[in-house]
Design a protein around this motif. Sequence first.
Motif, PDB file in Angstrom:
ATOM      1  N   VAL A  90       0.867  -1.173   0.000  1.00  0.00           N
ATOM      2  CA  VAL A  90       0.000   0.000   0.000  1.00  0.00           C
ATOM      3  C   VAL A  90       0.907   1.227   0.000  1.00  0.00           C
ATOM      4  O   VAL A  90       1.711   1.411   0.920  1.00  0.00           O
ATOM      5  CB  VAL A  90      -0.934   0.024   1.224  1.00  0.00           C
ATOM      6  CG1 VAL A  90      -1.778   1.300   1.229  1.00  0.00           C
ATOM      7  CG2 VAL A  90      -1.825  -1.212   1.231  1.00  0.00           C
ATOM      8  N   ALA A 106       2.222   1.706  -8.502  1.00  0.00           N
ATOM      9  CA  ALA A 106       1.103   0.839  -8.886  1.00  0.00           C
ATOM     10  C   ALA A 106       1.591  -0.399  -9.631  1.00  0.00           C
ATOM     11  O   ALA A 106       1.066  -1.505  -9.439  1.00  0.00           O
ATOM     12  CB  ALA A 106       0.111   1.622  -9.741  1.00  0.00           C
ATOM     13  N   ARG A 114      -2.243  -1.233  -3.516  1.00  0.00           N
ATOM     14  CA  ARG A 114      -3.070  -0.032  -3.604  1.00  0.00           C
ATOM     15  C   ARG A 114      -2.156   1.194  -3.590  1.00  0.00           C
ATOM     16  O   ARG A 114      -1.228   1.259  -2.782  1.00  0.00           O
ATOM     17  CB  ARG A 114      -4.039   0.022  -2.428  1.00  0.00           C
ATOM     18  CG  ARG A 114      -5.061   1.154  -2.481  1.00  0.00           C
ATOM     19  CD  ARG A 114      -5.963   1.127  -1.256  1.00  0.00           C
ATOM     20  NE  ARG A 114      -6.973   2.161  -1.316  1.00  0.00           N
ATOM     21  CZ  ARG A 114      -7.780   2.469  -0.298  1.00  0.00           C
ATOM     22  NH1 ARG A 114      -7.682   1.803   0.841  1.00  0.00           N
ATOM     23  NH2 ARG A 114      -8.681   3.432  -0.422  1.00  0.00           N
ATOM     24  N   THR A 115      -2.413   2.118  -4.497  1.00  0.00           N
ATOM     25  CA  THR A 115      -1.634   3.345  -4.561  1.00  0.00           C
ATOM     26  C   THR A 115      -2.566   4.546  -4.526  1.00  0.00           C
ATOM     27  O   THR A 115      -3.442   4.675  -5.386  1.00  0.00           O
ATOM     28  CB  THR A 115      -0.781   3.404  -5.842  1.00  0.00           C
ATOM     29  OG1 THR A 115       0.173   2.331  -5.825  1.00  0.00           O
ATOM     30  CG2 THR A 115      -0.033   4.730  -5.937  1.00  0.00           C
ATOM     31  N   SER A 139      -5.985  -0.109  -9.279  1.00  0.00           N
ATOM     32  CA  SER A 139      -5.375   0.015  -7.951  1.00  0.00           C
ATOM     33  C   SER A 139      -4.766   1.398  -7.723  1.00  0.00           C
ATOM     34  O   SER A 139      -4.375   1.734  -6.612  1.00  0.00           O
ATOM     35  CB  SER A 139      -4.276  -1.043  -7.773  1.00  0.00           C
ATOM     36  OG  SER A 139      -3.194  -0.811  -8.667  1.00  0.00           O
ATOM     37  N   GLN A 141      -5.401   5.134  -7.294  1.00  0.00           N
ATOM     38  CA  GLN A 141      -6.554   5.927  -6.864  1.00  0.00           C
ATOM     39  C   GLN A 141      -6.166   7.394  -6.672  1.00  0.00           C
ATOM     40  O   GLN A 141      -5.607   7.763  -5.643  1.00  0.00           O
ATOM     41  CB  GLN A 141      -7.110   5.347  -5.560  1.00  0.00           C
ATOM     42  CG  GLN A 141      -8.344   6.057  -5.030  1.00  0.00           C
ATOM     43  CD  GLN A 141      -8.878   5.400  -3.771  1.00  0.00           C
ATOM     44  OE1 GLN A 141      -8.263   4.502  -3.204  1.00  0.00           O
ATOM     45  NE2 GLN A 141     -10.032   5.853  -3.317  1.00  0.00           N
TER      46      GLN A 141
END
Length: 296
Positions: A90, A106, A114-115, A139, A141
């Motif tokens: 993350v 990412a 998750r980025t 992933s 965001q």
Amino acid sequence: MVGNYQGGGGPVDRAEQASPDSVSATASCSQGAQSSATTLAEASDQFHPSRRGSTRLSAAAGLLSWLSPRAWCIETEAAQLARLVAPGSVCIDIGAGYGLYSTLFAAAAGPDGRTLAIEANPRLTKRLHRLATVLRAPSLQPIGAAVSSASGVDTQLSVPYRNSMPVFGRAFMLHGAAHHGPNSEFDRDRLIDLTTTTLDELTEEFGVNRIDVIKVDIEGAEYAMLCGAHAVLTRHRPLWMLEIEERHLAKYGHRAADVVDLMASHGYAMYRWRGDQWQRCSHVSPTARNYLFRIP
């Protein structure tokens, strides 16, 4: 930010020579996303985008990684930091700009990671949304937010212009700034209304229960951001890369030593990319501006 980089590693001061164990310490992130057996040196050997991710994302990240040590407009540390991102990580990119670090994060973290790409400039946030769509990277965001020491403060983002062209990489938040600092060199600026938030509140709002890697480049507001990230610093304890420049910090009344001391108070050791490895250092050098912080 991308576009005004002047080099991430120049002449090395003898007083700054790394300690013998500087590159053999483990580079694991706080929640085990990276193996505890992985060292900074080993993790930096090669960049491997996740094989399960988007082909477009992997291709873009591979190109950026290749360009990183070769193109003047791309920071050398970009690819090196991405090499420390394990699949499933993350990551948070504060001051995401055009998405250089976000793309690399990412790709390295893959579809199970998750980025969060945090950007205060609404125009760039729209471009980040477009980037995530084009790269087929769900992933990744993008989040439009101005991160500072306190939330709910109405302020403005100053976007400088040179020859009628915006210089997005030098935009800065007026909250807490006493003057324009080095941005006084520009012809004019455009002001964009913002309301601040803190990193602690933002991560809670978006349901982030684990953080492995954070990159921050917000033109001198790094210290203020850290003051609003107590929970992140004490609970998540991620790997950080902070841009630290005296000239930008000064307009907020802070010094590079303030940032280093704050991180040290939370148990972090500081490193800079030098030659072909992350080397431990004790103070900020005028020849480098990106610094890695990790728990020894």
